[in-house]
Write a protein that holds these residues in place. Structure first.
Motif, PDB file in Angstrom:
ATOM      1  N   GLY A  20      42.431  36.466  35.026  1.00  0.00           N
ATOM      2  CA  GLY A  20      43.084  35.055  35.259  1.00  0.00           C
ATOM      3  C   GLY A  20      43.366  34.280  36.655  1.00  0.00           C
ATOM      4  N   THR A  21      42.968  35.179  37.554  1.00  0.00           N
ATOM      5  CA  THR A  21      42.838  33.967  39.191  1.00  0.00           C
ATOM      6  C   THR A  21      41.684  35.142  40.352  1.00  0.00           C
ATOM      7  N   VAL A  22      41.232  34.005  40.870  1.00  0.00           N
ATOM      8  CA  VAL A  22      39.841  34.262  41.426  1.00  0.00           C
ATOM      9  C   VAL A  22      40.185  35.199  42.670  1.00  0.00           C
ATOM     10  N   GLU A  23      41.561  35.328  42.652  1.00  0.00           N
ATOM     11  CA  GLU A  23      42.522  36.059  44.046  1.00  0.00           C
ATOM     12  C   GLU A  23      42.280  37.721  43.387  1.00  0.00           C
ATOM     13  N   ALA A  24      42.180  37.969  42.149  1.00  0.00           N
ATOM     14  CA  ALA A  24      41.900  39.422  42.005  1.00  0.00           C
ATOM     15  C   ALA A  24      40.316  39.854  42.081  1.00  0.00           C
ATOM     16  N   ALA A  25      39.925  38.852  42.469  1.00  0.00           N
ATOM     17  CA  ALA A  25      37.910  39.203  42.783  1.00  0.00           C
ATOM     18  C   ALA A  25      37.853  40.556  44.213  1.00  0.00           C
ATOM     19  N   PHE A  26      38.761  40.132  44.995  1.00  0.00           N
ATOM     20  CA  PHE A  26      39.312  40.854  46.382  1.00  0.00           C
ATOM     21  C   PHE A  26      39.512  42.655  45.492  1.00  0.00           C
ATOM     22  N   ALA A  27      40.186  42.340  44.942  1.00  0.00           N
ATOM     23  CA  ALA A  27      41.117  43.303  44.689  1.00  0.00           C
ATOM     24  C   ALA A  27      40.223  44.035  43.735  1.00  0.00           C
ATOM     25  N   ILE A  28      39.339  43.432  42.422  1.00  0.00           N
ATOM     26  CA  ILE A  28      38.041  44.397  41.800  1.00  0.00           C
ATOM     27  C   ILE A  28      36.556  44.512  42.831  1.00  0.00           C
ATOM     28  N   ALA A  29      36.897  43.748  43.727  1.00  0.00           N
ATOM     29  CA  ALA A  29      36.193  44.166  44.770  1.00  0.00           C
ATOM     30  C   ALA A  29      36.137  46.144  45.730  1.00  0.00           C
ATOM     31  N   LEU A  30      37.253  45.569  46.447  1.00  0.00           N
ATOM     32  CA  LEU A  30      37.298  46.767  46.737  1.00  0.00           C
ATOM     33  C   LEU A  30      38.069  47.956  46.465  1.00  0.00           C
ATOM     34  N   ALA A  31      38.582  47.987  44.635  1.00  0.00           N
ATOM     35  CA  ALA A  31      38.337  49.270  43.677  1.00  0.00           C
ATOM     36  C   ALA A  31      36.694  49.386  43.582  1.00  0.00           C
ATOM     37  N   ASN A  32      35.862  48.430  43.745  1.00  0.00           N
ATOM     38  CA  ASN A  32      34.804  48.710  43.350  1.00  0.00           C
ATOM     39  C   ASN A  32      33.098  49.048  44.536  1.00  0.00           C
ATOM     40  N   ASN A  33      33.758  49.328  45.631  1.00  0.00           N
ATOM     41  CA  ASN A  33      32.843  49.522  46.755  1.00  0.00           C
ATOM     42  C   ASN A  33      31.791  48.499  46.998  1.00  0.00           C
ATOM     43  N   ILE A  34      32.066  47.450  46.192  1.00  0.00           N
ATOM     44  CA  ILE A  34      31.364  46.354  46.365  1.00  0.00           C
ATOM     45  C   ILE A  34      32.425  44.916  47.297  1.00  0.00           C
ATOM     46  N   SER A  35      30.566  43.565  47.918  1.00  0.00           N
ATOM     47  CA  SER A  35      31.705  43.220  48.385  1.00  0.00           C
ATOM     48  C   SER A  35      31.317  41.954  47.922  1.00  0.00           C
ATOM     49  N   LEU A  36      32.106  41.032  47.958  1.00  0.00           N
ATOM     50  CA  LEU A  36      32.332  39.490  46.973  1.00  0.00           C
ATOM     51  C   LEU A  36      30.534  38.442  46.343  1.00  0.00           C
ATOM     52  N   THR A  37      29.752  38.959  47.434  1.00  0.00           N
ATOM     53  CA  THR A  37      29.079  38.111  47.183  1.00  0.00           C
ATOM     54  C   THR A  37      27.440  39.162  46.608  1.00  0.00           C
ATOM     55  N   ASP A  38      28.570  40.265  46.425  1.00  0.00           N
ATOM     56  CA  ASP A  38      27.022  41.069  45.737  1.00  0.00           C
ATOM     57  C   ASP A  38      26.400  40.671  44.253  1.00  0.00           C
ATOM     58  N   ASP A  39      25.364  40.535  44.199  1.00  0.00           N
ATOM     59  CA  ASP A  39      24.676  39.667  42.952  1.00  0.00           C
ATOM     60  C   ASP A  39      25.275  41.659  41.954  1.00  0.00           C
ATOM     61  N   LEU A  40      25.709  40.719  40.832  1.00  0.00           N
ATOM     62  CA  LEU A  40      26.482  41.974  39.196  1.00  0.00           C
ATOM     63  C   LEU A  40      24.942  42.116  38.295  1.00  0.00           C
ATOM     64  N   MET A  41      24.861  43.394  38.174  1.00  0.00           N
ATOM     65  CA  MET A  41      23.999  43.581  37.135  1.00  0.00           C
ATOM     66  C   MET A  41      24.788  43.447  35.683  1.00  0.00           C
ATOM     67  N   THR A  42      23.574  43.604  35.172  1.00  0.00           N
ATOM     68  CA  THR A  42      23.622  43.233  33.535  1.00  0.00           C
ATOM     69  C   THR A  42      23.959  44.663  33.000  1.00  0.00           C
ATOM     70  N   GLY A  43      25.671  45.253  32.083  1.00  0.00           N
ATOM     71  CA  GLY A  43      25.601  46.497  32.164  1.00  0.00           C
ATOM     72  C   GLY A  43      26.438  47.356  33.005  1.00  0.00           C
ATOM     73  N   GLN A  44      26.440  46.800  34.318  1.00  0.00           N
ATOM     74  CA  GLN A  44      27.254  47.909  35.279  1.00  0.00           C
ATOM     75  C   GLN A  44      28.547  48.059  34.969  1.00  0.00           C
ATOM     76  N   GLU A  45      29.201  48.991  35.780  1.00  0.00           N
ATOM     77  CA  GLU A  45      30.625  48.978  35.187  1.00  0.00           C
ATOM     78  C   GLU A  45      31.248  48.962  36.306  1.00  0.00           C
ATOM     79  N   LEU A  46      32.470  48.172  35.851  1.00  0.00           N
ATOM     80  CA  LEU A  46      33.641  47.804  36.932  1.00  0.00           C
ATOM     81  C   LEU A  46      34.424  48.374  36.717  1.00  0.00           C
ATOM     82  N   ILE A  47      35.786  48.732  37.368  1.00  0.00           N
ATOM     83  CA  ILE A  47      36.963  49.042  37.316  1.00  0.00           C
ATOM     84  C   ILE A  47      37.785  47.565  38.091  1.00  0.00           C
ATOM     85  N   ILE A  48      38.584  47.470  36.876  1.00  0.00           N
ATOM     86  CA  ILE A  48      39.699  46.239  37.246  1.00  0.00           C
ATOM     87  C   ILE A  48      40.769  47.250  36.911  1.00  0.00           C
TER      88      ILE A  48
END
Length: 103
Positions: A20-48
């Motif tokens: 419910g907040t865009v600020e969480a994108a930073f934590a999600i990026a860190l948890a998945n070792n990706i950049s905020l600007t990375d293109d995500l792939m359909t079907g890719q699994e992410l840790i929230i």
């Protein structure tokens, strides 16, 4: 929690959908070792991850209305555009703005 990325979702879409907040994108990026600007792939699994960035009001609104944000602009999408727009313009060289009179 693990989630699966839907077609054309960005990291910001994921953050809004699950926290419910865009600020969480930073934590999600860190948890998945990706950049905020990375293109995500359909079907890719992410840790929230659990994060202090959480807005129940927005989250409930999105979930209550069944909104699944998917706003990513991919290279494939851009390449399909027939008219790319005005291109490059330089003020006072090939773009001459009109003066506005003060009333």
């Amino acid at each position: 929690m693990k989630i699966t990325v839907r077609n054309n979702q960005s990291l910001l879409d994921i953050a809004i959908q699950y926290k419910g907040t865009v600020e969480a994108a930073f934590a999600i990026a860190l948890a998945n070792n990706i950049s905020l600007t990375d293109d995500l792939m359909t079907g890719q699994e992410l840790i929230i991850p659990h994060t202090k960035f959480y807005n129940k009001l927005i989250l409930d609104n999105y979930q209550g209305k069944g909104f699944l944000p998917a706003t990513a602009v991919t290279d494939d999408f851009v390449n399909k555009i027939d008219d790319p727009g005005i291109g490059e313009m330089i003020i006072n060289v090939n773009f001459m703005p009109k003066a506005f009179k003060n009333s």
